[in-house]
Design a protein around this motif. Sequence first.
Motif: not given
Length: 493
Positions: A77-78, A93, A52, A54, A84, A62, A59, A95, A82
């Motif tokens: 999980g957008r 993941e 995990d 951060t 993945g 990322t 997003p 976030t 998040t």
Amino acid sequence: MAHVLDSSSVNFTIDPVVLDLGQRFVDAGFELSLVGGPVRDLFLGRTSPDLDFTTDATPDQTISVIKKWADNFWEIGRAFGTIGMKKNGFQIEVTTYRAEAYDPDSRKPVVAFGNSLTEDLLRRDFTINAMALRLPSLELVDPFGGVRDLHASELATPGAPEASFSDDPLRMMRAARFASQLGVSVHDDVRLAMSQMADRIKIISAERVRDELVKLINGAHPRVGIDLLVDTGLAEFVLPEVSALRLEADEHHRHKDVYQHSLQVLEQAAALETGADGPVPGPDFVLRFAALMHDVGKPATRRFEPGGAVSFRHHDVVGAKLTAKRMKALRFDNESIKAVSRLVELHMRFYGYGDAGWTDSAVRRYVTDAGPLLERLHRLTRSDVTTRNQRKADRLSFAYDDLEHRISALLEQESLAAVRPDLDGAQIMALLGLKPGPVVGKAYKFLLEERMEHGPLSPEEAEKKLLAWWEAQPESAVVDPSTETAAETKESS
């Protein structure tokens, strides 16, 4: 608090994929930190298959950094910030820093993205999970004393526990789960907040509660986790049947403490699990949960007898129904519900074996009724002995040794794993001249009882017994004359 970790201060290794990902974010102008459980596990000497991270990147940003680097990625999980992905076998993941709060009456979080790592860590569940490792510099960020609490084996929250549990009431279940998994104690402030806010767990979905409960039961110290649920009142909303095992004080000590007994049985059952190659690889949720729930029928069946004794007649049957009802409420799958409730129903079957002695027929029924749960039933039954009377404990152990020996002997002689009548449905219909229907079921049941009582029969013996049984049945006089047996059909042709 922040300092750079090195292998001489902490025994850990960082996979190159972690450093590579960190460098890519930094080169793109963003921050990236390994966070939460993976950082905690570095200090515990454990490895995490899931990583995990951060970041201050959104997003979309990322995705722009990782889309050509990751083996594949997904955006499920957008909405929560998040993204993945998988890389070199790792599940990853990433976030976005967030400020997250729950509506007091909602099961779903309200998400707002943040821009501060420290603020992000403040909103995490416990201090031991509120540490971050900046990448690729390996700078440890620990503003809330996670390392200190790990060394003290204590569970505390980064901020006020009331605020943390208000944001996400499931964190109260996680506290019990971590107590089970890590063997940590819970800070007094955390315990108090759990007690005062226990009813908040009602807004959490049954599925999320179930998942935490499974992790708790499968932990290294499940007794500690269950005790925390009961002591804080959370069990009143999650497992009320277990809380009810704390029967009111019996000043005459006419029965044992059913609650403590159940916790001991849970511990003993877990100790009897096998390795991966054995018949009951641990941790085995079905065995453990059956051990915890095996006596939940006692409060409803307790009776004080005239002579001063206490009885719990049929608590096994009542307990099986209560267990199935609770597991359905927690949205367990049907297979797990059937397995656990069946073990609860069968856990008393063995008692009396040493005194009365069982026929081979009784042993066959025991094995057949247990079916694929037999190895678990062996362990549950042995775990249910918590008496301090060593003579009684030895007698029960020797009796069960004898039962297992007889089961093994019969298994060598007969195929007890799948007991069937010596004639199948088609053979029964052909012999008696029947069409499919309830009468065939009665005949099948008769032959099954014969198989249980006497063991395997030859086809000739089975046919003889079936015909003798059939002559005594009223249906034999009203068989449809248009029905022909296979033999009659062959002769007429």
